[in-house]
Design an enzyme around this catalytic site. Structure first.
Site, PDB file in Angstrom:
ATOM      1  N   HIS A   1      83.912  49.727  67.052  1.00  0.00           N
ATOM      2  CA  HIS A   1      84.047  48.642  68.029  1.00  0.00           C
ATOM      3  C   HIS A   1      83.040  48.857  69.157  1.00  0.00           C
ATOM      4  O   HIS A   1      82.867  49.982  69.635  1.00  0.00           O
ATOM      5  CB  HIS A   1      85.468  48.628  68.603  1.00  0.00           C
TER       6      HIS A   1
ATOM      7  N   ALA B   1      67.307  38.354  42.256  1.00  0.00           N
ATOM      8  CA  ALA B   1      66.582  39.567  41.913  1.00  0.00           C
ATOM      9  C   ALA B   1      67.530  40.710  41.594  1.00  0.00           C
ATOM     10  O   ALA B   1      67.347  41.441  40.600  1.00  0.00           O
ATOM     11  CB  ALA B   1      65.647  39.941  43.060  1.00  0.00           C
TER      12      ALA B   1
ATOM     13  N   GLY C   1      56.886  40.066  40.462  1.00  0.00           N
ATOM     14  CA  GLY C   1      57.335  38.755  40.010  1.00  0.00           C
ATOM     15  C   GLY C   1      57.403  37.726  41.119  1.00  0.00           C
ATOM     16  O   GLY C   1      56.809  37.875  42.195  1.00  0.00           O
TER      17      GLY C   1
ATOM     18  N   GLY D   1      65.108  18.503  47.737  1.00  0.00           N
ATOM     19  CA  GLY D   1      66.081  19.476  47.278  1.00  0.00           C
ATOM     20  C   GLY D   1      67.094  19.779  48.364  1.00  0.00           C
ATOM     21  O   GLY D   1      66.871  19.490  49.543  1.00  0.00           O
TER      22      GLY D   1
END
Length: 444
Positions: A423, A302, A39, A174
């Site tokens: 740490h 997503a 996609g 934008g």
């Protein structure tokens, strides 16, 4: 006519993930895609944009090294090679998805799908039927209908990543996440970037305290930001606004996306504005037809679409699971520093306690030279329930997960305060922010 347990229309993150989940759950699955798998996210969205952002981040690291004494006299940006690297990574990821589809014995149809109310699906010359259908057709770029724009040339995010040469100048229309990320991806590489955003501020869906940090960084890397004006008209390579005329060599519209609802309109599904109307289980107005992702609103992300698709498959199978909670969906902005958020923002909550710990006292952040940012926790005053959190830091999109995991496990700020963080790490600032809720922070 072949029959399937489920047919999924669209092979983006919502579609291919739900198809694989369905197949692994024992269902016979059909998956249809008219373009490329992955996609918009994998082909023209989050993946290629983040690759470019990694390139620009590396340039900034080299510049920081010069400041520290690791001197590199000249930095040459070979943009075609960078784009070739982008293409190689994207192609590898798409091949991985294709392999996942094949290895899970999903029947994959390439082409435009037509869906009928009786649950038959036609793709080219082939027709099949499914017991249930998920619509996961995603979205496309939205370009406002400005006067004169029809005579101007411009990019959208669907075409921008096909560039082969680094633009000397780029004007971005934008001020949302996509626009800001694109500005950060090119300015450090040498492009003169101008951002025109008619609203009063950038990133208006994000944590307000993060915006000044990003605006300052934009200025430092040479991005010209123009806000709070009205667009009047476009005339060739001129943009006429209430603040004056701006010329451009290259123009990119990053003004949001609109859902691909062609199939839904054919089916005459109910709409809620421009979105497909669904209930809490993502059921549309037609039985056994579901819609997810950009089609139904919520966060256009997503991982949100993937979560919704998995939920629908489980719901169809009768599994009892919690609804997709929008408050548990992380939101990420891959600027430098990054912004990572989930849940409610400070200004959205009443009767809550908010603690904000700047990271400029964090040892690891000081070592790395990344001291712009903070850790913010929004919790209930009495029980210490975590209502929301925001991390602004280098690597914030990874650091946030410690808080999100605690929230998902029904933990409170007490668990964060008692957690032993390694740490030196930037993430240990989470523990100190949690201790600050009780007035026991070390670095405060």
């Amino acid at each position: 006519m072949e029959q399937f347990d489920i047919a999924i229309i669209g092979a983006g993150p919502g579609g291919y993930v739900s198809a694989i989940h369905a197949a692994k759950s024992g269902m016979k699955v059909a998956l249809v895609e008219r373009d490329k798998v992955g996609g918009a996210c994998y082909n023209v969205g989050c993946i290629p944009s983040k690759i470019l952002l990694e390139h620009s981040k590396l340039v900034q690291e080299i510049q920081r090294g010069n400041d520290w004494g690791i001197e590199t006299p000249v930095v040459n940006v070979n943009f075609p090679r960078l784009m070739q690297r982008k293409n190689t990574i994207v192609q590898e990821l798409l091949e991985n998805i294709e392999q996942y589809i094949a290895s899970n014995h999903i029947t994959f149809y390439r082409g435009e799908a037509s869906v009928a109310a009786d649950l038959t699906v036609t793709v080219g010359q082939e027709t099949f039927v499914a017991k249930d259908i998920i619509l996961a057709t995603g979205s496309k770029p939205f370009v406002p209908p400005f006067k004169g724009l029809e005579n101007s040339s411009y990019y959208t995010t669907d075409t921008f990543f096909d560039m082969e040469e680094l633009p000397q100048q780029l004007t971005i229309i934008g001020g949302g996440v996509i626009a800001v990320e694109m500005a950060f991806s090119l300015a450090p590489l040498g492009t003169k970037v101008t951002m025109l955003n008619h609203s009063e501020d950038i990133l208006q869906t994000e944590e307000p305290d993060a915006r000044p940090i990003i605006r300052k960084k934009m200025k430092n890397i040479g991005i010209e930001l123009v806000t709070n004006f009205q667009f009047e008209q476009f005339n060739g390579n001129e943009i006429h606004t209430s603040k004056g005329i701006y010329t451009y060599e290259n123009l990119l519209f990053a003004t949001g996306r609109r859902p691909n609802t062609e199939i839904a309109q054919q089916l005459e599904l109910d709409f809620d504005g421009r979105l497909i109307a669904v209930n809490k289980h993502y059921e549309t107005s037609l039985p056994h037809i579901y819609a997810i992702g950009d089609l139904v609103g919520g966060y256009q992300l997503a991982h949100a679409a993937s979560a919704e698709g998995i939920y629908v498959v489980d719901y169809i199978l009768g599994a009892k699971r919690a609804l997709v909670d929008q408050a548990l969906i992380p939101r990420c902005v891959y600027t430098h520093p990054e912004i990572a958020t989930f849940g409610l923002l400070e200004d959205q909550v009443h009767q809550a306690y908010t603690i904000k710990m700047p990271i400029n006292t964090n040892p690891k952040a000081l070592m790395e030279g990344n001291v712009e940012g903070f850790v913010k926790l929004v919790v209930t005053k009495e029980e210490g329930y975590i209502l929301g959190a925001c991390v602004v830091a280098d690597g914030a999109t990874e650091i946030l997960n410690a808080i999100l995991a605690t929230k998902n496990a029904s933990g409170t700020v007490n668990e964060l305060a008692n957690m032993i963080f390694p740490h030196p790490t930037v993430s240990e600032h989470i523990g100190d922010a949690a201790k600050a809720v009780f007035g026991k922070a070390i670095q405060q």
